[in-house]
Design an enzyme around this catalytic site. Structure first.
Site, PDB file in Angstrom:
ATOM      1  N   ASP A   1      -7.470   5.144  12.268  1.00 24.46           N
ATOM      2  CA  ASP A   1      -5.969   5.594  11.978  1.00 24.46           C
ATOM      3  C   ASP A   1      -5.923   6.778  11.425  1.00 24.46           C
ATOM      4  O   ASP A   1      -4.903   7.729  11.537  1.00 24.46           O
ATOM      5  CB  ASP A   1      -5.209   4.791  11.467  1.00 24.46           C
ATOM      6  CG  ASP A   1      -4.630   3.462  12.505  1.00 24.46           C
ATOM      7  OD1 ASP A   1      -4.770   3.600  13.545  1.00 24.46           O
ATOM      8  OD2 ASP A   1      -4.251   2.499  12.105  1.00 24.46           O
TER       9      ASP A   1
ATOM     10  N   ASP B   1       0.785  -1.234  -0.051  1.00 21.36           N
ATOM     11  CA  ASP B   1       0.334  -0.137   0.038  1.00 21.36           C
ATOM     12  C   ASP B   1       0.915   1.299   0.235  1.00 21.36           C
ATOM     13  O   ASP B   1       0.639   2.166  -0.861  1.00 21.36           O
ATOM     14  CB  ASP B   1      -0.835  -0.091   1.177  1.00 21.36           C
ATOM     15  CG  ASP B   1      -1.883  -1.105   1.075  1.00 21.36           C
ATOM     16  OD1 ASP B   1      -2.004  -1.913   0.369  1.00 21.36           O
ATOM     17  OD2 ASP B   1      -3.155  -1.005   1.722  1.00 21.36           O
TER      18      ASP B   1
END
Length: 403
Positions: free
Chosen positions: A126, A17
């Site tokens: 997050d 990612d």
């Protein structure tokens, strides 16, 4: 907006990612990217992250060992509160984000970056934790959150992008990975895929990385002692250790005895529920030991007040408000209460259980002469009669009205 950004500091793991984000930032913003990889005790070799960043043409690469700072300045202060989110979660992921955010902003200042970026998705907690931390450390920083900007919506999209741009794709990412994991010295979280059905029993043999299951743990207990000073653990079995070394040792001891795996459905700050498996062996041992130490050294009023404050404190950390004034205010009270929490706790670790077998302290408020069932000369039992009658007064008045 894109033209205003010349340099970005990216929180970079070296995984698929963030490697895609690295290239996407360069393509979309035509900017220089600085990578920052924090060693928080995730247990992985971080040199491959450096090599991958170099391979992708990055000139400024930060890889920093923050384990001691993480445990000393974040984990231990949080544990002084005995913090549990919704009664079960020891906040292992939550407490790591403020430190990463703080250091990322410091690096941005050092290298003259215009912006910072992270790989958190638009559905999770997050993104909130990172960005609240960024703004608390630099109110004018520009933030790039690719998952909220790009048009990639699936794992297949990411893999296609990676192959188009010659970004190495780990073989296990080509299929459906069973779950995603995030690790640091305090815990390992596992979420997604097969865990998204809360009725589906977790395959602990497949999931657990830092511990064995209670069923596979030894058939005999491990006895240990933990020494505390002013609320923080300082030694195991009489051996003084640094904060990170001590927590790693507790992970080993707890993990070997099947301590610390929890299957949780929690309420995310963004509004949805999520299910995850968290393994926190050392933290689970530490929580039991701290409460045992406090039971001996804290006044009843102080202990009960701490317990009342704890859920709010834990929620602040879970939601990303580590740098908020209200958290700092509560921390001051918690630290004050911890000044007397000094002494030694003895425990047995056995098949997933943490069993307290003894505690002692030079600051003990426990008075054996007061509580003994034998004859004593320090407590007049007749005094209890007036105490009870005064406390019963409103109850008696209420009962008469009911008649």
């Amino acid at each position: 907006m894109a033209g205003d950004i010349k340099k970005v500091v990216l929180a970079y793991s070296g995984g698929l990612d963030t490697s895609i984000i690295l290239r996407w930032l360069e393509e979309t913003y035509h900017c220089e990217v600085v990578t920052f990889t924090a060693d928080l005790g995730q247990g992985e070799e971080l040199e491959p992250a450096r090599q991958k960043a170099e391979m992708m043409g990055i000139k400024e690469i930060y890889i920093e060992d923050l384990r001691e700072e993480f445990v000393r300045d974040y984990v231990f202060p949080m544990f002084r509160a005995n913090a549990l989110y919704e009664g079960t979660y020891l906040l292992g992921t939550s407490i790591a984000r403020p430190l990463i955010a703080k250091r990322q902003i410091e690096i941005a200042r050092e290298v003259g970056a215009d912006a910072v970026s992270h790989g958190a998705t638009g559905k999770g907690n997050d993104q909130v934790r990172f960005e609240l931390g960024y703004y608390a450390c630099n109110p004018d920083i520009k933030i790039i959150a690719p998952w909220r900007e790009w048009d990639m919506a699936s794992r297949t999209d990411l893999i296609n992008y990676a192959e188009k741009h010659q970004i190495p794709v780990p073989k296990d990412k080509r299929g459906e990975s069973p779950f995603s994991q995030d690790a640091n010295l305090l815990h390992i979280s596992s979420e997604g895929k097969i865990l998204e059905d809360p009725w589906q029993e977790p395959d602990y043999d497949l999931i657990l990385a830092r511990m064995v299951t209670p069923m596979a743990a030894p058939d005999y207990p491990t006895e240990i002692t933990i020494d505390f000073e002013a609320g923080d653990p300082i030694a195991i079995n009489g051996e003084a250790m640094s904060p990170a070394t001590l927590l790693a040792k507790l992970n080993d001891l707890g993990g070997a005895n099947g301590v610390g795996a929890t299957d949780i459905v929690e309420n995310r700050f963004v509004g949805m529920k999520s299910r995850g498996v968290y393994e926190t062996p050392g933290g689970t041992v530490l929580l039991h030991a701290r409460r045992a130490m406090e039971s001996l050294t804290l006044d009843r009023g102080a202990a009960h007040q701490k317990d009342e404050l704890m859920p709010r404190y834990a929620e602040m950390i879970y939601n990303g408000f580590w740098f908020a004034p209200e958290r700092e205010m509560l921390q001051a009270a918690i630290d004050k209460a911890s000044e007397r929490v000094t002494g030694t706790v003895r425990l047995k670790l056995y098949k997933g259980n943490v069993i307290v077998t003894g505690r002692k302290s030079p600051n003990s408020l426990y008075d054996e002469a007061m509580v003994t069932f034998e004859e004593d000369s320090v407590y007049n039992q007749h005094d209890a009669e007036g105490f009870i009658r005064l406390n019963a007064l409103r109850l008696r008045l209420g009962a008469r009205l009911k008649k």
